[in-house]
Design a protein around this motif. Sequence first.
Motif: not given
Length: 161
Positions: A58-73
């Motif tokens: 589900h590429w849209w889930q990956i696209l949602l995951y990337v900003p979440w990961l950037q925020w966690r970083i």
Amino acid sequence: MNFGILRKLCFKTLVFFSIWLMLSESFTGFHMVLGLVISIGIAWLNTERGESSLVNVHWWQILLYVPWLQWRILQSGLHVSYLILHPRLPIDPKLIGYRTQLNDEFAVVLLANSVTLTPGTITAEVRDKEMIVHAIDDNSADDLTSLRMERKIAEAFEVRT
């Protein structure tokens, strides 16, 4: 060459060439042709290995995951900065043995890389579903030990944890 293999080859070439374009600093004719040739070569080498699970992501889930990961970083970077600047240096380093419930190898790779990208943690080893993670303190390992990161990745790969 059958149509299915040709379709996979074209899809993978397009993905690799897109990555090349995003990471490239030069858009001259030579670099574009070089990127396309390399993309075709890598796609050719990887096409006969069977069905890629990346097609079913589900590429849209990956696209949602990337900003979440950037925020966690960003948050983890601030936390590690606090630890470094604190006069008593309140670190409590540890190695954590972690067994993931993710069944897809790409999902496990994404999890291991996400852990390493997050300041304060490094994935030291991955074997099958077993990971050894070094964490500078308990707070740094929280996204992993609370299963928060794994659940977000599992949503993209249709895996229940």
